[in-house]
Design a protein around this motif. Structure first.
Motif, short mmCIF file in Angstrom:
data_model
loop_
_atom_site.label_atom_id
_atom_site.label_comp_id
_atom_site.label_asym_id
_atom_site.label_seq_id
_atom_site.Cartn_x
_atom_site.Cartn_y
_atom_site.Cartn_z
N MET A 1 8.75 15.17 2.99
CA MET A 1 9.02 14.26 4.11
C MET A 1 10.38 13.59 3.94
N ARG A 2 10.96 13.24 5.05
CA ARG A 2 12.25 12.54 5.02
C ARG A 2 12.15 11.26 5.81
N ILE A 3 13.02 10.33 5.46
CA ILE A 3 13.12 9.10 6.25
C ILE A 3 14.53 9.04 6.84
N GLY A 4 14.59 8.79 8.14
CA GLY A 4 15.88 8.58 8.81
C GLY A 4 15.98 7.14 9.25
N ILE A 56 8.67 11.34 -0.50
CA ILE A 56 9.93 11.37 0.26
C ILE A 56 10.96 12.23 -0.47
N ASP A 57 11.49 13.26 0.24
CA ASP A 57 12.48 14.16 -0.35
C ASP A 57 13.90 13.64 -0.22
N ALA A 58 14.16 12.90 0.84
CA ALA A 58 15.51 12.40 1.05
C ALA A 58 15.48 11.28 2.08
N VAL A 59 16.45 10.37 1.97
CA VAL A 59 16.61 9.30 2.96
C VAL A 59 18.01 9.42 3.56
N MET A 60 18.07 9.48 4.88
CA MET A 60 19.35 9.60 5.57
C MET A 60 19.61 8.35 6.40
N ILE A 61 20.79 7.77 6.22
CA ILE A 61 21.12 6.54 6.94
C ILE A 61 22.36 6.75 7.81
N GLY A 62 22.27 6.34 9.05
CA GLY A 62 23.44 6.26 9.91
C GLY A 62 23.79 4.80 10.09
N THR A 63 25.07 4.44 9.97
CA THR A 63 25.42 3.03 10.06
C THR A 63 26.73 2.82 10.82
#
Lengths: 517, 389
Positions: A1-4, A56-63
């Motif tokens: 799973m990933r978190i965006g 969680i495999d990865a967390v991706m953040i847009g800022t």
């Protein structure tokens, strides 16, 4: 799973993704420290769908933090701009067309030095190491810790920028931050140099913000790698983000377009993102936003880094409807929609009221718009539909049919059919499209160079450029089997000999998750 | 050129000069100040699709004026016949120019190098081309040298090759010409004719790194008065100002351009197809525009080679080189270069008369449609054929 996660100026949105499926989606207010807003959003996800941090495999953040910092001239580091190219280029020194306030805010100092290349790779002049040492002394004496280095035609030959960076490192020590123009922009010296200077000015802040982001994620017990999304909808790891904060500048609209693609299952489409005051319209080509071809002005500075080609029009949910529906927007009640619109008991006829009156949406108190004239409402909605259709039409790059996807809080304004364009797709979870866009981001590699193409060698040169772009994507962390060319552009350059042709190739692939754990 | 023709041309020039003087009197400028935004925008429009990056041109001119002070502007018809006039221009690839910017003093060096070879002391600097970046390069040279600049140019528009200037047909020689790179190298060409100047200077420019400053067509004040298109720098400035004020007042800036240039609005629509190919160093191509709004159902085809050279409406040639074909953004009137044309753009085409002397037989041999490989006789900006009055 990933978190965006998308950290906007107002809201912090977060989604939990299982593959391309949205398992949970949440909106929380952005906090001034950023961290607590992200923590609150992560907790919100837990409440919607419990998960173990290990899953969680990865967390991706847009800022939007970095671009806001530049616009607000907040936390910028004292910066030196060193340009290699003398005796060429002295007619227009670095920082030449910058707003004076911004030059002061970054304590900007400009230095010219020998170096640079011709279009065909010959040198203009050799590096003068003594000259660079003198510049280093001056930079040190002004207490400057961040240096932007540009060299003429460095996108063709980067050796001088690299050599100069090594020299500054030796002279000024490891805590000096170096930004090299060939890693940031393309041909067009002033614009590439400007982007590099902006990057250098943001380096201090980048450390600070990236540390904060990492802390808020690890605070939730998540040990998965953290990525930031870039202007072009692809990912960078946090070390890259520390070095190239400028690459996050337009990730907001990019993420929402990419999210729209995944939600609708369409990878080539136009995306209409309708907000309260304006709407952004962009085009996705094989899942990626088309890039603006010309220069982009940021905080009054011309740059040429990769930005999505987005057109904004003054129509949103809060647009005022006047002249019996003959005019809608560009003036808007904006954030006062929830007090001023008729459906919320206010006295201003807005686009939202008209949509509710026609039964297109169920927002607020429907009975409060029962008095709205149907002819007025129809005229206003027809006008809005025409404007959306017109902008989508402009954004098309060929006469092939182009499906339209509507997202954003105001997307009720987009009719089910647009004149001349057909059915409009309306995906679920449209309000957190940008966090989804961050979560599904991929990894890219790019080549942008001028090639001399000799007779009969065209296909060989093209193949080489494509292969190099794919190799770069793999080097950046893409799963090799998933890498493909998504953008290819070949433009002959007038007045140059030898069939000089500028080739741009871009490859992307899925993030190789296993290797990063 | 025979005597009759010379006399006829002189008469026509005098008439034209009078007309231009009347139309530009109130807008004629006496000097160029540190804000060259309007001038550069107008020059980009007269670039008719080519002519290089007006942004760099503007910055160069503004930086030079900030350093050396405003540049006095001298009207063509006020020029002393004995004046020693040296035009200066950039030669090479615009793509290179935006990367390898000029060195300081490169512009003055080109002028000084030629003056030294000729054994003269220049009294005035001039533009050889009004369209695009070459309208602003001479401002830099004039500022660096502290000399006045002539309010006029040798074309009244932009063309791609050295010999394509009106002074050519008045017997003014392109050479001796100087060529300078930013490293300090310079050279002089002294050629048997103007076509040889182009043929030799082009490879030298490539060897010097594809972006050089040249001084060419050195001439007397009398020759300038005979062969130049007067008032073009003021016209560029006025064009740029008119576009901006039309936008601010919500008037139609494209119509404003057509009116100011005494031209016509041909048609507007959406770019639906662009084809490009490179032949012998020049980017040639064609673009198709499908009419929208009042022009719905009409089809415009543009042919270009660096500049826009031929426009057809519904299969009929409507305007060809040497008259001006300008492709402008439908709403803002921002000029669209041949390199930036792409599918979906909303544009309108404006055609306008070139200087009437471009329609003489010897001028058409230099810049007419057949020179560029189009098999047709020239068509005037208003769609008429044959020699114009």
């Amino acid at each position: 799973m990933r978190i965006g996660i998308d950290v906007g100026g107002t809201n912090t949105d977060a989604v939990l993704m299982e593959g391309n499926t949205v398992a949970a989606g949440i909106k929380r207010s952005t906090t001034s420290d950023v961290t607590s807003g992200i923590v609150a959003a992560l907790e919100g996800l837990q409440e919607q769908r419990a998960f173990h941090p290990d899953e969680i495999d990865a967390v991706m953040i847009g800022t939007t933090h970095f671009i806001n910092a530049l616009i607000e001239q907040n936390g910028l580091a004292p910066t030196a701009a060193v340009r290699l190219g003398l005796p060429a280029t002295a007619s227009l020194p670095p920082l030449v067309d910058w707003p004076q306030g911004l030059v002061r805010a970054i304590g900007g100092r400009a230095y010219l030095a020998h170096g640079g290349h011709e279009f065909d790779g010959r040198t203009i002049s050799d590096l003068d190491r003594d000259e660079l040492r003198r510049h280093a002394d001056d930079i040190r004496s002004h207490g400057i810790k961040s240096i932007a280095i540009s060299s003429v035609f460095s996108p063709i030959n980067s050796e001088f920028e690299i050599e100069a960076a090594e020299l500054f490192r030796e002279e000024l020590g490891d805590d000096v931050a170096l930004s090299l123009s060939h890693e940031i922009g393309r041909v067009g010296l002033l614009e590439r140099e400007n982007a590099t200077i902006i990057n250098a000015a943001l380096r201090d802040l980048a450390d600070h913000i990236v540390d904060g982001l990492a802390k808020s994620v690890s605070g939730g017990g998540i040990v998965a790698p953290l990525f930031l999304s870039q202007n072009d909808g692809t990912l960078m790891d946090i070390d890259f983000a520390r070095r190239y904060p400028v690459a996050t500048f337009a990730s907001g609209p990019t993420n929402s377009m990419r999210g729209a693609a995944v939600l609708s299952g369409l990878d080539t489409c136009a995306v209409v993102d309708v907000g309260g005051t304006t709407s952004d319209i962009g085009v996705l080509n094989q899942g990626f936003p088309r890039e603006a071809s010309g220069e982009v002005s940021v905080a009054g500075v011309r740059t040429n880094f990769r930005m999505p080609d987005v057109l904004s029009i003054g129509i949103g949910g809060g647009s005022r409807v006047v002249d019996a529906g003959e005019r809608v927007g560009p003036d808007s009640v904006g954030y006062r929609l929830i007090s001023e619109a008729l459906v919320f008991g206010g006295s201003t006829l807005t686009a939202t009221d008209v949509a509710v009156a026609l039964g297109r949406a169920d927002i607020g108190d429907k009975s409060l718009v029962s008095g709205v004239d149907t002819a007025t409402a129809n005229r206003a909605m027809d006008l809005v539909a025409e404007k959306f259709a017109d902008v989508v039409e402009r954004m098309r790059t060929s006469s092939d049919p182009l499906p339209v996807v509507a997202v954003g809080g105001g997307s009720i304004l987009v009719p089910d059919e647009l004149p001349g364009l057909g059915t409009v797709h309306r995906p679920e979870h449209f309000s957190v499209a940008n966090a989804i866009g961050a979560a599904i981001a991929q990894v890219s590699g790019e080549v942008d160079r001028v090639y001399a193409i000799s007779e009969g060698k065209r296909s060989q040169v093209v193949d080489e450029a494509r292969q190099e772009a794919m190799d770069r994507a793999v080097a950046a962390g893409a799963e090799p089997s998933s890498v493909a060319i998504v953008d290819f552009d070949e433009v002959p350059i007038p007045y140059l000999p030898g069939n000089a042709t500028r080739i741009r190739a871009k490859a992307v692939g899925d993030l190789a998750l296993g290797g990063l754990r | 050129m025979n005597a009759d023709k010379t006399a006829m041309n002189a008469e026509r020039t005098a008439a034209m000069t009078a007309e231009r003087t009347m139309s530009t009197d109130k807008t004629r400028r006496s000097q160029i100040d540190a804000d060259c935004g309007n001038l550069a925008r107008g020059a980009a429009i007269l670039g008719t699709g080519g002519g290089g990056d007006p942004y760099i041109g503007r910055l160069l001119a503004e930086a030079a004026i900030r350093k050396h002070g405003p540049v006095p502007l001298v009207a063509v018809d006020d020029l002393d016949p004995d004046a020693v006039v040296i035009p200066v221009a950039m030669m090479g690839a615009p793509t290179v120019m935006v990367e390898k910017l000029a060195s300081q003093g490169q512009f003055a060096q080109a002028v000084n190098s030629l003056a030294r070879y000729l054994g003269v002391t220049p009294t005035h600097i001039a533009c050889i081309e009004a369209g695009g970046v070459n309208s602003t390069i001479p401002i830099v040279a004039a500022a660096e040298l502290g000399l006045p600049l002539i309010d006029g140019d040798g074309m009244g528009r932009a063309f791609p090759e050295i010999q394509m200037v009106l002074p050519s047909i008045y017997g003014v020689r392109a050479t001796p010409m100087s060529i300078c790179d930013e490293k300090g190298n310079s050279g002089i060409f002294d050629t048997v004719d103007n076509a040889w100047a182009e043929r030799l200077a082009r490879p030298a420019t490539v060897e010097m790194g594809c972006s050089t400053i040249i001084s060419t067509y050195a001439m007397s004040g009398a020759q300038v008065r005979e062969s130049y298109v007067p008032g073009t720098l003021s016209l560029c400035d006025q064009l740029g100002a008119e576009v901006m004020s039309a936008r601010a007042a919500h008037r139609d800036p494209v119509a404003a351009v057509a009116e100011l240039l005494h031209g016509r609005l041909l048609a507007g629509g959406k770019v639906t197809d662009v084809e490009r190919r490179t032949t012998s160093g020049f980017a040639r191509g064609r673009a198709t525009i499908e009419g929208v709004g009042p022009d719905a159902g009409r089809s415009v085809v543009l042919q270009f080679q660096n500049e826009h050279l031929l426009v057809e409406l519904d299969g009929t040639a409507e305007t060809s080189t040497p008259d001006l074909i300008m492709v402008l953004d439908a709403e803002t009137a921002e000029p669209v270069t041949t390199e930036s044309l792409r599918y979906g753009m909303r544009v309108r085409v404006v055609t306008a008369p070139s200087d009437p002397r471009w329609h003489s037989d010897e001028a058409l041999a230099l810049v007419g449609p057949r020179y560029f490989g189009y098999e047709l006789d020239p068509v005037r900006f208003d769609g008429t054929r044959g020699v114009a009055a």
